[in-house]
Design a protein around this motif. Sequence first.
Motif, PDB file in Angstrom:
ATOM      1  N   THR A 100     -40.982 101.145  38.838  1.00  0.00           N
ATOM      2  CA  THR A 100     -39.873 101.635  38.030  1.00  0.00           C
ATOM      3  C   THR A 100     -39.388 100.465  37.181  1.00  0.00           C
ATOM      4  OG1 THR A 100     -39.147 103.341  39.587  1.00  0.00           O
ATOM      5  CG2 THR A 100     -37.496 102.490  38.058  1.00  0.00           C
ATOM      6  N   VAL A 101     -39.238 100.692  35.886  1.00  0.00           N
ATOM      7  CA  VAL A 101     -38.849  99.624  34.970  1.00  0.00           C
ATOM      8  C   VAL A 101     -37.371  99.776  34.609  1.00  0.00           C
ATOM      9  CG1 VAL A 101     -39.279  98.539  32.742  1.00  0.00           C
ATOM     10  CG2 VAL A 101     -41.197  99.474  34.057  1.00  0.00           C
ATOM     11  N   GLY A 102     -36.560  98.891  35.158  1.00  0.00           N
ATOM     12  CA  GLY A 102     -35.169  98.807  34.749  1.00  0.00           C
ATOM     13  C   GLY A 102     -35.052  97.812  33.613  1.00  0.00           C
ATOM     14  N   ILE A 103     -34.398  98.199  32.531  1.00  0.00           N
ATOM     15  CA  ILE A 103     -34.287  97.330  31.362  1.00  0.00           C
ATOM     16  C   ILE A 103     -32.839  97.268  30.890  1.00  0.00           C
ATOM     17  CG2 ILE A 103     -36.659  97.699  30.584  1.00  0.00           C
ATOM     18  CD1 ILE A 103     -35.630  99.658  28.552  1.00  0.00           C
ATOM     19  N   GLY A 104     -32.500  96.148  30.258  1.00  0.00           N
ATOM     20  CA  GLY A 104     -31.164  95.982  29.716  1.00  0.00           C
ATOM     21  C   GLY A 104     -31.194  94.963  28.587  1.00  0.00           C
ATOM     22  N   VAL A 105     -30.057  94.790  27.935  1.00  0.00           N
ATOM     23  CA  VAL A 105     -29.993  93.841  26.819  1.00  0.00           C
ATOM     24  C   VAL A 105     -29.680  92.423  27.293  1.00  0.00           C
ATOM     25  CG1 VAL A 105     -29.297  95.620  25.178  1.00  0.00           C
ATOM     26  CG2 VAL A 105     -27.530  94.270  26.344  1.00  0.00           C
ATOM     27  N   GLY A 106     -29.253  92.278  28.547  1.00  0.00           N
ATOM     28  CA  GLY A 106     -28.925  90.951  29.053  1.00  0.00           C
ATOM     29  C   GLY A 106     -27.558  90.491  28.588  1.00  0.00           C
ATOM     30  N   GLY A 107     -27.043  89.461  29.265  1.00  0.00           N
ATOM     31  CA  GLY A 107     -25.699  89.005  28.943  1.00  0.00           C
ATOM     32  C   GLY A 107     -25.603  87.551  28.531  1.00  0.00           C
ATOM     33  N   ARG A 108     -26.765  86.884  28.316  1.00  0.00           N
ATOM     34  CA  ARG A 108     -26.709  85.446  28.069  1.00  0.00           C
ATOM     35  C   ARG A 108     -27.548  85.074  26.851  1.00  0.00           C
ATOM     36  NH1 ARG A 108     -26.188  86.840  33.094  1.00  0.00           N
ATOM     37  NH2 ARG A 108     -28.350  87.538  33.099  1.00  0.00           N
ATOM     38  N   HIS A 109     -26.887  84.556  25.825  1.00  0.00           N
ATOM     39  CA  HIS A 109     -27.589  84.118  24.622  1.00  0.00           C
ATOM     40  C   HIS A 109     -28.561  82.979  24.922  1.00  0.00           C
ATOM     41  CE1 HIS A 109     -24.470  85.824  21.529  1.00  0.00           C
ATOM     42  NE2 HIS A 109     -25.150  86.757  22.171  1.00  0.00           N
TER      43      HIS A 109
END
Length: 291
Positions: A88-97
């Motif tokens: 299962t692929v959980g994806i997100g934009v992330g929170g750290r530049h």
Amino acid sequence: MPVMEPDLDRALLRDWARLIDDGPFSSLCWGERIAFDNPESLTLLGALAAWTDRVRLVTTVVIPQLHDPVMLAKAMATGDMLSGGRLTVGIGVGGRHEDYRAVGADPATQTMRQMADRVAVMRRVWAGEKVTESTLPVGPPPVQHGGPELLVGTTGPKTLRSAAGWADGLAGITLDLDADAQNALFDVARDAWRAAGRATPHLATSFWFAVGEGSAPREQVHRHLLRYMNWIPSDIVDAMAPTTGWAGTQDDLRAVLTRFADIGTDEIHLIPTSSDLDQVRRVAEVVADLR
């Protein structure tokens, strides 16, 4: 997986994965960081596919904007093949530049729109479509028809609604374990998926945990947060630590898991704050009682 803990090695990671696979758990999860000393997520996926046979493998989360989408799709399809269709692929934009800059990615792409564009490319690869004028499409084909299940990692209603057209569910996180607030977000997902004509979404949330007696569990969470949240001033982390994540006894954990089950949570991803295998064993006893 305790991937954000220090001093990891092959033996510990393998033993942790096998303990999860042998236990009453439904999945084995791990997250992605770049400017940190955690194992690289896609390499770890291959090892976990080899070390386990039963549980689903869940990336919580991988950030597509840090990868070429075709190569990410190929890597995930390979992981799905090696695990026998358990990915299962959980994806997100992330929170750290800093993670974006470390790989030369543009922080301006840290948006749901940019992530959705990359998901569309990944779906094309998994469907066997050619993305160039190549002789053959990019493979291998995933075991799961159409590709692995996709979960969106978010805590915001707006971004959750925007994912209803392409995601299969939610991989959220709760900092304060407010079940009512989590249920309100679940209702947003249920309504958005219904409006999009999609099947009922998979509803998962997560929180940091430490199980034990007395003050030791809360101190463990505090130490972990200071290490993991190293981009935040330590005095702010100190102020957050008493109410962030969960710390307590096995009986306390049983009550928390029951409370989240009562609001319709399909799955809870427990985020380790220690690499001590006894933490897994103690949680396994609680989960076994609830099944």
